[in-house]
Design an enzyme around this catalytic site. Structure first.
Site, PDB file in Angstrom:
ATOM      1  N   ASP A 199      34.652  44.613  53.726  1.00  0.00           N
ATOM      2  CA  ASP A 199      35.698  44.536  52.699  1.00  0.00           C
ATOM      3  C   ASP A 199      35.175  44.844  51.298  1.00  0.00           C
ATOM      4  OD1 ASP A 199      37.175  43.662  54.802  1.00  0.00           O
ATOM      5  OD2 ASP A 199      37.847  41.788  53.867  1.00  0.00           O
ATOM      6  N   ASP A 200      36.129  45.116  50.424  1.00  0.00           N
ATOM      7  CA  ASP A 200      35.937  45.192  48.961  1.00  0.00           C
ATOM      8  C   ASP A 200      35.260  46.463  48.441  1.00  0.00           C
ATOM      9  OD1 ASP A 200      37.032  42.711  49.201  1.00  0.00           O
ATOM     10  OD2 ASP A 200      35.349  41.590  48.344  1.00  0.00           O
ATOM     11  N   HIS A 223      42.605  47.245  51.699  1.00  0.00           N
ATOM     12  CA  HIS A 223      42.409  45.845  51.296  1.00  0.00           C
ATOM     13  C   HIS A 223      43.239  45.612  50.023  1.00  0.00           C
ATOM     14  CE1 HIS A 223      40.476  42.028  51.499  1.00  0.00           C
ATOM     15  NE2 HIS A 223      39.573  42.203  50.542  1.00  0.00           N
ATOM     16  N   HIS A 226      42.815  43.265  44.595  1.00  0.00           N
ATOM     17  CA  HIS A 226      42.306  42.025  45.184  1.00  0.00           C
ATOM     18  C   HIS A 226      43.065  40.793  44.685  1.00  0.00           C
ATOM     19  CE1 HIS A 226      39.411  39.466  47.291  1.00  0.00           C
ATOM     20  NE2 HIS A 226      39.050  40.575  47.908  1.00  0.00           N
ATOM     21  N   HIS A 278      30.860  42.179  53.604  1.00  0.00           N
ATOM     22  CA  HIS A 278      31.232  42.900  52.372  1.00  0.00           C
ATOM     23  C   HIS A 278      30.165  43.930  52.041  1.00  0.00           C
ATOM     24  CE1 HIS A 278      33.437  39.121  52.339  1.00  0.00           C
ATOM     25  NE2 HIS A 278      34.356  39.751  51.609  1.00  0.00           N
TER      26      HIS A 278
HETATM   27 NI    NI Z   1      38.117  40.837  49.746  1.00  0.00          NI
END
Ligand code: NI
Length: 427
Positions: free
Chosen positions: A238-239, A289, A293, A380
């Protein structure tokens, strides 16, 4: 006496006329005969013998004939399979029709067709026809490539060998490898390609050939070969993307032929488009995603819509299709989120808490302790310690017999059609 003379004169002239007719017919017969001999000689020229291209499949069917001033020497494969033979006949018929439409019929024209046929496993047959057309002194050579179903003998199109959403990716490969400025069009029923155990080769012309390693196209129906008896696991990140860390991770994935799913943050993409494209072309899944955020459950409908649509746009601009999966930040979701997403929400079953421990070894341990068929892990790719963990984990999991697949692949191989609901694991 006069009557007799007259008769004699008549007899002579009848004789002469008959002789002339006979000589005339004779000339025509000899002329025709020599013409036939000439055409026969063309058919038997050694330059028109079958080449030593691979012809191990079936037997060699040799078709030599002439019609007027056109000579036809056609070699093609033949088997016991009637459908296969029909497919071949329809291809050679179209080659002949093309030649006939071009032949000027002034001097001797020759159509010489040779072939090569290869099969890596009996499932796919790759057939190449080498077509030589000779019009007087002018020569023209081209190749035509086909892929046939080795069992049914039918001609295959790209749509027959790939799952949905494949053309967009093949276009990106073509654009990159042929160094094109613009997109190239590939029709669903495109059939000029070859499929062997290593590559999908697409022939756009004799000069424009794109070869894509099968391991980068999980959309292919039979490749890369997945062993249904062995466990599969979906690692997700993620991210990202992150210039340094995502690149390190991609290098490792490329090295081990492993695939993962990236849940990208829309606001992180700008300036890293090449990393996203590389991840995609290596067979990884590009998912959303959302954009900033944010906790989606706390947003106004407009802001929620923006978070999703803006990320869709960023990703579509690079890979040509919208992401098929969404992971809301913090895993927070409610009915509004489902409605706005309009596609499967993918969460996780193995929470490594990499961001909390900030320890590569603890992250590795967390995945290894919980690894099982159908699990989805969360890490991540913006932290060096997470990517350090991934680089250690990937060969470790493969050693333990795990097949590293994307989330969509996992669902496909498990025979599950993903719906607009939440998934934590897929088994
Ligand atoms: Ni995230």
């Amino acid at each position: 006496m006069r009557v007799k003379k007259k008769n004699r004169a008549r007899k002579i002239s009848i004789f002469l006329v008959s002789m002339l007719v006979i000589i005339g017919i004779g000339c025509v017969v000899i002329y025709k005969f020599s013409d036939n001999l000439k055409m026969q000689a063309v058919l038997n020229r050694s330059e028109y013998s079958a080449s030593d291209l691979d012809k191990q499949y079936g037997s060699i069917n040799q078709n030599k004939y002439y019609q007027g001033k056109s000579a036809y020497i056609i070699y093609s494969p033949k088997t016991e399979n009637e459908q296969f033979n029909q497919t071949i006949t329809s291809i050679t018929d179209s080659i002949i029709a093309d030649f006939d439409s071009k032949a000027p019929h002034q001097d001797v024209d020759v159509l010489f067709v040779d072939y090569g046929i290869k099969t890596t496993d009996s499932k796919y047959l790759n057939l190449d026809f080498i077509i030589n057309m000779q019009f007087g002194d002018q020569k023209e050579t081209k190749q035509q490539h086909y892929c046939l179903n080795g069992v049914s003998g039918e001609l295959l199109t790209l749509k027959d060998v790939c799952r949905a959403d494949y053309t967009q990716k093949l276009k990106l490969f073509a654009k990159r490898d042929l160094e094109l400025e613009d997109d190239i069009e590939i029709a669903d029923d495109y059939n000029s390609f070859a499929l062997d155990s290593e590559n999908l080769t697409i022939y756009f012309s004799d000069e424009q050939v794109v070869t894509v390693p099968l391991k980068y196209i999980p959309e292919l129906i039979d490749y890369p070969k997945i062993d249904y008896n062995k466990p599969m696991i979906a690692l997700t990140f993620d991210d990202g993307p992150n210039k340094k860390q995502t690149t390190r991770l991609l290098d490792c994935l490329e090295k081990y032929d492993a695939r993962v799913t990236f849940f990208l943050l829309g606001s992180n993409i700008s300036g890293k488009e090449d990393i996203v494209l590389r991840a995609h072309l290596l067979g990884n899944e590009i998912a959303s995603h959302t954009y900033n955020h944010k906790m989606l459950t706390k947003l106004s409908p407009e802001n929620l819509k923006y978070e999703i649509e803006q990320t869709d746009k960023e990703i579509e601009d690079i890979i040509g299709t919208k992401p098929k999966l969404i992971r809301p930040p913090y895993g927070s979701k409610n009915q509004d989120v489902y409605d706005a997403a309009g596609r499967p929400i993918v969460l996780w079953s193995i929470d490594t808490e990499d961001w909390k421990t900030r320890s590569a070894s603890a992250t590795v341990q967390s995945v290894m302790d919980n690894a099982a068929d159908g699990e989805i892990s969360l890490m991540h790719d913006i932290h060096s310690f997470s990517v350090d963990a991934a680089i250690e984990l990937i060969p470790k999991l493969i050693d333990e017999g795990y097949q590293l697949v994307t989330v969509s692949e996992l669902a496909y191989y498990k025979g599950i059609e993903l719906e607009n609901k939440a998934y934590y694991r897929i088994k």
